[in-house]
Design a protein around this motif. Structure first.
Motif, short mmCIF file in Angstrom:
data_model
loop_
_atom_site.label_atom_id
_atom_site.label_comp_id
_atom_site.label_asym_id
_atom_site.label_seq_id
_atom_site.Cartn_x
_atom_site.Cartn_y
_atom_site.Cartn_z
N ALA A 97 0.82 -1.22 0.00
CA ALA A 97 0.00 0.00 0.00
C ALA A 97 0.85 1.27 0.00
N GLU A 98 2.11 1.18 0.43
CA GLU A 98 2.92 2.39 0.50
C GLU A 98 3.49 2.73 -0.89
N PRO A 99 3.94 3.99 -1.10
CA PRO A 99 4.50 4.38 -2.40
C PRO A 99 5.70 3.53 -2.77
N HIS A 100 5.90 3.34 -4.08
CA HIS A 100 6.99 2.50 -4.59
C HIS A 100 7.73 3.19 -5.71
N PHE A 101 9.00 2.80 -5.86
CA PHE A 101 9.78 3.17 -7.03
C PHE A 101 9.74 2.03 -8.04
N VAL A 102 9.95 2.37 -9.30
CA VAL A 102 10.35 1.37 -10.30
C VAL A 102 11.86 1.51 -10.45
#
Length: 1005
Positions: free
Chosen positions: A885-890
């Motif tokens: 649910a938390e923000p992610h990087f690619v």
């Protein structure tokens, strides 16, 4: 008795007779072979009452009428409609042997919904009614035909066999017992009789249906034929032929099946003889005429011209389709014979031309001329055939199929007779989607090869003509060129003193004074009374459309006329280059034409080089693509005669040996092998002649070694070992040449040279890249880079004068392990080497230098990802936290890739993001994880699902479009949260994180 009572009594008696007679021939022990629908499994249906209910007269009447009118009647109409629709969609090609039937099973099987409806009616009729009524066998017969037209031959065969077995005649005492069909084991045993004997009485014929078992036997023959079970079909045909009680009413259908059997076997004479008595089976006059036409074709194939002519006559007499009439008449003319074959062919052609002049056949002239071309080829008269085919196209306005047929035939004939330009034009006029073209790929390849051949032939012709002009005495050359310039200006409609390409001259509406078409005119002249306006319109038309004849449909007519013009090379009358290169010549003055003549030694050498290259190319094309070894020999020998010191000497000698071997001329092949030996005893081509297998193994080994070497060099460039990579490439090129270069290697080599500001070496590498495959995406990108490199100095000067601050190209943010809250420096994209306009510079806004990794921006993009893997609770594994649910990087993980190419990867993904994710700003930064691995991080993904969606979408195009120059084993895409990124910075173990991702996001890495 009143009239009403009489009518009612008559109706009751009629129904009684129908029911009584029907019951007399109904099957008493038929068993149910249809599965009940699931919801009716526990219900007692009409079929269940067959053996428990008395079969009295009222029951007979009701069961028979219900089965007949509620089910069989409607089902049969629906099936007939399906066949009628397939017939209406079918189109006959009268130039070929007609198919036996005027519909296809593919067309009927396409009506699956309707056929399923027929089958449903059959099942319902059988389940809902007493199996003793006479219409049950009709329902099974209808079911078999439905399966047949559905192209399910196994099911159709089983249904017809069921009818054959369960509905065979039985005596009362035989009911319930097994009885063999056509066996001496039966009481009345007769091995030759398998049909059901039909009653011949008038009453029975009027008031009852014949047993469908006999019809099923005929259809079983057809089912075997369609299923290519010719052995079973032949056995059943022979049995029915010997059957003495086989009903007379089915004889035409049986003859039809025999004709179909022989037709499928290619026995034309037998097929024709059996189809004649089956003509009465045709449903209407149009189908009868079609079968008569087919019989004529079959007799023509079996060389029985008398019978063929007879049935073509009958076809003309009964035909409704005028096209069939025309082709029948054409076939009759073609069948005419006599002692002098040439005279017969000439007479036939004259008969065809007489037909073409008649008003009745005015709309069919395209077909008539096509047939005339075929007759001309029977006496090997290509020029005559070409004339008639061009006329066939000229007089064809609507029949696209016939036009394609004419173009295809013309193209093939022209190709076979070495008229390549005419062949190319004919193939180019074809509709590639036409069903007439059985091999569209082959035609496409031939068209491409012909374009190259024509180009080389024109080059040779042009250069030979130019050299001939150069060899003229100066005075004669000057006179010749001035005459040519005058002729060209006249053809273009230019004045004697005007060398421009304007069309103002030769204009019948020309006006000395120029005028504005829309200017006010005091006289108020109409357009066609105003010479100024007419002159302007004429010039505009000619500049747009060229010279067009004053005829109807000029767009089509001129196109056809252009095709009819075959190349006419006459160097003595006119220099070929001035005709063939007219469109390219911009200066057609005497001075302009003189510049094209090779008068200097350098120009003459360039001219000879182009001829030499063209001859060698033509030889290879005729040998490899056309397999025309005779024509290839001519080109190779012309090459050796004109250029004995050609650098392609060894290969030309080897190819001559190969071509003469293919032409079965071993003496000539041996001669060229000896010449090759005299030239170079160590030639690699000698090994191909003496031991081709060993030579091929040697080449394969060389290719393997070269591939390994260049892959190693590629990795050196990527890892930053530039000096060693350049040295190794020079060594490899000296060993293997340039045959094994790849576009990927040349691209990264050019990037290295660009960074070193060695633009000439970069451009050379990029040009070699383009030569490998001009159509690839990398080739197009290389062309753009070359264009920018050529203007590099002026672009950089322009940008410098603008005082734009440039980001450091190789800036990489190194992690500081002691700081828990680390910022990622956002590296600006490289300035594009293209001068922006002033408005762009004025509107430029400063971009942020850094991005806080702990607060990626939310985005509305939602992926199509399996949500089940994102609903697991938050857990920790190996120090990493699973929290989708938390923000992610690619993250793009690059292994052993130098920072030069890391920046290239970053720039490539930046361009991709701007084009594909315009509504979603994606910020990119570079981070060195350790000495071997670097990360390119992309933020602004609200959760793991959004990041996964980006990864799934991008992975499909990354290797082909975004970074095609980067080997797939050098990078991969993954996702990572800010918290897990901090952990990864600390432990620097990509393998552990990869396992973490795979366990929580199956299919990812």
């Amino acid at each position: 008795m009143s009239y009403r009572k009489k009518a009612l009594t008559t109706l009751v008696l009629f129904l009684f007779c129908c029911g009584f007679i029907s019951s007399a021939i109904a099957q008493k022990d038929a068993t149910l072979d249809v599965k009940k629908p699931e919801k009716y499994e526990k219900r007692i249906l009409g079929s269940d009452k067959t053996f428990t209910t008395k079969y009295n007269i009222p029951r007979r009447l009701m069961q028979g009428m219900s089965t007949h009118y509620n089910f069989f009647f409607n089902g049969e109409i629906k099936l007939n409609d399906i066949i009628t629709g397939a017939k209406q969609a079918f189109r006959d090609d009268y130039t070929e042997l007609l198919p036996f039937y005027n519909y296809t099973l593919e067309a009927t099987a396409a009506q699956k919904t309707e056929l399923d409806s027929v089958l449903q009616k059959c099942n319902a009729a059988i389940l809902l009614h007493d199996l003793r009524n006479e219409w049950i066998d009709d329902m099974y017969f209808l079911m078999g035909k439905a399966y047949f037209f559905k192209d399910q031959m196994d099911s159709a065969g089983i249904t017809f066999q069921y009818l054959n077995y369960y509905f065979q005649p039985k005596k009362p005492e035989e009911l319930g017992f097994k009885k063999f069909v056509g066996s001496n084991l039966n009481d009345e045993g007769n091995v030759y009789n398998i049909s059901t004997k039909e009653r011949k009485g008038v009453v029975q014929k009027v008031f009852s249906e014949p047993p469908r078992r006999n019809d099923a036997l005929v259809w079983l023959v057809r089912t075997f034929i369609e299923d290519s079970a010719f052995g079973h079909a032949s056995g059943l045909i022979q049995t029915l032929k010997r059957d003495e009680i086989f009903p007379e009413r089915l004889k035409p259908s049986f003859e039809e099946m025999q004709a179909y059997f022989f037709y499928k076997q290619g026995m034309w004479d037998s097929a024709a003889h059996h189809l004649i008595p089956a003509l009465s089976n045709a449903e209407n006059m149009a189908e009868k005429a079609r079968w008569e036409y087919l019989i004529g074709q079959l007799f023509a194939l079996s060389k029985n011209k008398t019978e063929a002519n007879k049935y073509f006559d009958l076809s003309i007499k009964h035909a409704i389709d005028p096209v069939m009439m025309v082709y029948a008449r054409l076939n009759q003319i073609k069948l005419a014979h006599g002692d002098d074959d040439k005279k017969v062919i000439e007479d036939n052609i004259q008969e065809l031309l007489k037909m073409a002049r008649r008003d009745r056949y005015y709309n069919y002239r395209n077909i008539i001329y096509y047939m005339a071309a075929q007759m001309e080829m029977e006496r090997d008269n290509f020029d005559g055939a070409k004339t008639w085919l061009l006329k066939s196209v000229t007089y064809n306005q609507e029949d696209l199929t016939q036009k394609n047929r004419s173009y295809l035939y013309l193209g093939n004939l022209a190709f076979d007779h070495k008229q390549y330009e005419l062949a190319a034009k004919a193939y180019d006029s074809l509709d590639a989607g036409s069903p007439l073209i059985k091999n569209p790929e082959e035609i496409g390849q031939r068209k491409a090869a012909l374009a190259e051949v024509i180009s080389r032939l024109k080059t040779i012709s042009m250069q030979d003509s130019l050299q001939k002009i150069a060899a003229m005495p100066e005075a004669e050359r000057e006179k010749f060129l001035k005459a040519a310039a005058k002729r060209l200006r006249k053809e273009r409609g230019l004045k004697e003193t005007d060398s421009s390409s304007s069309f103002s001259s030769n204009n019948p509406y020309a006006n000395k004074g120029g005028g504005d078409m829309f200017a006010a005119n005091g006289k108020g002249d109409w357009y066609f009374y105003n010479n100024s306006l007419k002159s302007k319109g004429f010039s505009t038309f000619r500049s747009t459309w060229g010279t067009r004849p004053n005829v109807d449909n000029w767009r089509r007519i001129t196109d056809v006329s252009a095709r009819s013009k075959s190349p006419n090379i006459n160097p003595g009358a006119s220099p070929v280059p001035l005709d063939q290169k007219e469109e390219q010549l911009t200066d057609i003055s005497y001075e302009g034409l003189l510049k094209t003549v090779p008068l200097t030694p350098e120009a003459l050498t360039a001219s000879n080089d182009s001829v030499e290259s063209a001859l060698f190319f033509l030889g290879n094309t005729f040998k490899d693509k056309f397999e025309d070894y005779g024509e290839a020999v001519k080109k190779y020998e012309e090459l050796l005669n004109r250029f004995p010191n050609t650098p392609n000497l060894e290969e030309a000698l080897f190819n001559l040996n190969y071509c003469y071997t293919k032409l079965n001329l071993p003496v000539k092949a041996k001669q060229y092998r000896e010449l090759l030996t005299q030239h170079n005893k160590q030639s690699k081509y000698l090994r191909f002649i003496d031991d081709p297998k060993a030579a091929l193994e040697s080449i394969n080994k060389l290719q393997t070694d070269a591939t390994k070497n260049y892959e190693r060099i590629y990795n050196m460039f990527l890892e930053g070992n530039f000096e060693q990579a350049v040295i190794e490439k020079i060594k490899a090129d000296s060993l293997f040449g340039n045959v094994y270069w790849t576009q990927q290697l040349l691209y990264i080599e050019s990037i290295y040279y660009i960074k070193q500001r060695d633009d000439s070496s970069a451009i050379s590498a990029l040009r070699n890249l383009i030569k490998i495959n001009t159509e690839s995406g990398m080739a197009k990108k290389a062309e753009n880079i070359i264009d920018v490199l050529k203007r590099r100095a002026s672009i950089e000067k322009y940008l410098t004068d603008l005082n734009i601050e440039r980001a450091e190209e190789d800036a990489v943010t190194l992690p500081e392990e002691k700081k828990p809250e680390q910022q990622i420096v956002e590296k600006q994209p490289e300035p594009q080497l293209k001068a922006p306009g002033k408005e762009q510079v004025a509107q430029r806004k400063p971009e942020p230098k850094t991005t806080d990794i702990t607060a990626p921006k939310a985005t509305a993009a939602r992926p199509a990802i399996d949500s089940s893997m994102l609903k697991k609770p938050v857990v920790k594994q190996s120090g990493f936290t699973y929290n989708p649910a938390e923000p992610h990087f690619v993250a793009i993980v690059l292994n052993k890739v130098d920072v030069v190419y890391v920046n290239e990867v970053r720039n490539a993904f930046n361009r991709y993001n701007r084009e594909s994710y315009r509504a979603q700003p994606i910020e990119i930064s570079i981070e060195a994880l350790d000495d071997n691995n670097k990360l390119i991080l992309m933020s602004d993904f609200s959760d793991a699902a959004a990041a996964l969606e980006y990864v799934e979408r991008t992975k499909k195009v990354a290797g082909a479009q975004i970074v095609p120059w980067l080997a797939a084993d050098k990078y991969y895409l993954t996702i990572i949260s800010p918290a897990n990124l901090d952990v990864l910075r600390t432990n620097k173990n990509l393998d552990i994180y990869k396992n973490f991702v795979q366990s929580n996001y199956p299919g990812q890495q």
